[in-house]
Write an enzyme that holds these catalytic residues in place. Structure first.
Site, PDB file in Angstrom:
ATOM      1  N   HIS A  82      65.385  53.304  21.458  1.00 39.72           N
ATOM      2  CA  HIS A  82      65.818  51.950  21.780  1.00 39.72           C
ATOM      3  C   HIS A  82      64.803  51.322  22.734  1.00 39.72           C
ATOM      4  O   HIS A  82      64.148  52.017  23.521  1.00 39.72           O
ATOM      5  CB  HIS A  82      67.207  51.972  22.422  1.00 39.72           C
ATOM      6  CG  HIS A  82      68.311  52.075  21.417  1.00 39.72           C
ATOM      7  ND1 HIS A  82      69.501  51.394  21.540  1.00 39.72           N
ATOM      8  CD2 HIS A  82      68.408  52.768  20.257  1.00 39.72           C
ATOM      9  CE1 HIS A  82      70.282  51.657  20.499  1.00 39.72           C
ATOM     10  NE2 HIS A  82      69.643  52.511  19.720  1.00 39.72           N
ATOM     11  N   GLU A  84      64.785  49.604  25.511  1.00 40.19           N
ATOM     12  CA  GLU A  84      64.872  49.827  26.951  1.00 40.19           C
ATOM     13  C   GLU A  84      64.329  51.200  27.337  1.00 40.19           C
ATOM     14  O   GLU A  84      63.691  51.373  28.372  1.00 40.19           O
ATOM     15  CB  GLU A  84      66.323  49.704  27.429  1.00 40.19           C
ATOM     16  CG  GLU A  84      66.943  48.331  27.220  1.00 40.19           C
ATOM     17  CD  GLU A  84      67.688  48.233  25.876  1.00 40.19           C
ATOM     18  OE1 GLU A  84      67.166  48.743  24.868  1.00 40.19           O
ATOM     19  OE2 GLU A  84      68.783  47.640  25.852  1.00 40.19           O
ATOM     20  N   ARG A  88      60.929  52.136  29.388  1.00 42.35           N
ATOM     21  CA  ARG A  88      61.043  52.920  30.616  1.00 42.35           C
ATOM     22  C   ARG A  88      60.127  54.144  30.576  1.00 42.35           C
ATOM     23  O   ARG A  88      59.511  54.509  31.576  1.00 42.35           O
ATOM     24  CB  ARG A  88      62.501  53.317  30.821  1.00 42.35           C
ATOM     25  CG  ARG A  88      62.785  54.017  32.152  1.00 42.35           C
ATOM     26  CD  ARG A  88      62.970  55.482  31.909  1.00 42.35           C
ATOM     27  NE  ARG A  88      63.337  56.210  33.110  1.00 42.35           N
ATOM     28  CZ  ARG A  88      63.674  57.482  33.098  1.00 42.35           C
ATOM     29  NH1 ARG A  88      63.727  58.142  31.952  1.00 42.35           N
ATOM     30  NH2 ARG A  88      63.958  58.119  34.214  1.00 42.35           N
ATOM     31  N   CYS A 142      72.966  48.007  24.522  1.00 43.66           N
ATOM     32  CA  CYS A 142      74.077  48.583  23.762  1.00 43.66           C
ATOM     33  C   CYS A 142      75.022  49.336  24.691  1.00 43.66           C
ATOM     34  O   CYS A 142      74.660  49.755  25.783  1.00 43.66           O
ATOM     35  CB  CYS A 142      73.544  49.513  22.670  1.00 43.66           C
ATOM     36  SG  CYS A 142      72.756  51.022  23.282  1.00 43.66           S
TER      37      CYS A 142
END
Length: 348
Positions: A82, A84, A88, A142
């Protein structure tokens, strides 16, 4: 940018952050980006300082993660692709590169970090005073943050009121995933920092100063979006405040809305009507640029026969991040090699 100034300029902050993120994204090659009717999610970390403009330092796209049956114990695939999480991990790579430069050059003039003595006489790094880390996401993460809060709409999402506040796994079609939702992971970052367990050997906790999310084309109210973010990413972890030991704390970022993102980041209201891109683009300021196939967790272009080779491993997988940590082990107190201490024991 100081907090009061960011709050004062909130209407300008969201568009400015989005402009910087999408400008950087557009400068990247076409490889791995959505094609035709495909859509994806975009996330990025930005850094601001008293003397420099806010700039993007890490970026990721993606909507896929590995199903339970395809997980491995060797850490050689990226389980969660995903946006994010990809962003990261690209950020972690940037932090490692900064630490390596400090070690090689023994100077802090151009680094985002500065050093301080820890309680045992050793040295740890911390983000420079006045420097702020910011997170942008093209849509609500999400999990908990994406659950509806308006009573009149709960009937449209049967049972969602029972899930609010609970830790959730990422949604998946077919093979069940074991990856925790992005909402839960960001909430965790607001307690332990974004740096993770391994980098905590070198770094003080690095917390988010702000979280900015793109508005949905189907919901026009910024207040609702900010309320969801605040409840999901901060308020539900505040009970931990009295249980934490310094230097950890429950961090309260500033939450704000950004304009509706471009078409390739606009997902339909129903998952069935959305054609999601299977690739994840990752980039950081220190030179990382890679494309991962989210359904395999390996580099784009990997064949089924080639999947066993190290050359197909992403720089974002646990194995490669552990190798980078081990290469810098002389910076921390423990003396170890990858053969002596397991990844799980290091994360302790």
């Amino acid at each position: 940018m100081e907090e009061s100034q960011l709050e004062l300029d909130e209407k300008q902050w969201g568009p400015m952050v989005a402009d910087k993120v999408f400008s950087l994204y557009k400068s990247l090659p076409k490889k791995g980006k959505p094609q035709g009717r495909e859509v994806t999610v975009l996330s990025a970390f930005l850094l601001s300082s008293p003397s420099q403009d806010t700039e993007v330092i890490a970026l990721g796209t993606g909507t896929k993660c590995i199903g339970r049956s395809k997980l491995t114990h060797s850490g050689n695939i990226v389980n969660d692709s995903h946006a994010e999480i990809i962003a990261r991990r690209a950020l972690l790579r940037f932090f490692y590169a900064e630490i390596q430069c400090l070690n090689d050059n023994n100077g802090f003039q151009n680094s985002i970090f500065e050093s301080e003595l820890d309680g045992s006489g050793g040295i740890k790094y911390k983000i420079r005073a006045g420097w702020k880390l910011h997170l942008y996401i093209s849509q609500l993460p999400c999990g908990d943050a994406s659950l509806c809060l308006v009573p009149s709409s709960i009937g449209e999402h049967e049972g969602c009121s029972e899930l609010i506040g609970l830790v959730q796994r990422k949604p998946g079609r077919g093979d069940t995933t074991l990856s925790v939702s992005c909402s839960d992971k960001i909430a965790r970052w607001n307690v332990v920092g974004v740096q993770g367990a391994l980098l905590s050997y070198f770094l003080r906790p690095v917390y988010l100063h702000s979280v900015t999310v793109g508005r949905s084309p189907y919901v026009s109210e910024d207040v609702c979006l900010v309320k969801q973010l605040k409840r999901s990413l901060f308020e539900r972890v505040t009970p931990l405040s009295n249980e934490l030991i310094k230097p950890f704390e429950v961090n309260k970022p500033i939450f704000s809305a950004a304009p509706v993102p471009p078409k390739e980041f606009q997902h339909s209201e129903t998952a069935q009507a959305t054609l999601t891109c299977g690739y994840s683009v990752c980039w950081n300021k220190s030179g990382l640029h890679e494309v991962v196939l989210g359904t395999t967790g390996r580099k784009q272009g990997t064949s089924s026969k080639g999947a066993v080779y190290p050359s197909t491993e992403s720089f974002l997988c646990k194995k490669r991040l552990l190798e980078t940590f081990i290469s810098l082990r002389h910076e921390c107190k423990i003396r170890c090699s990858s053969n002596e201490v397991s990844y799980r024991e290091l994360k302790g």
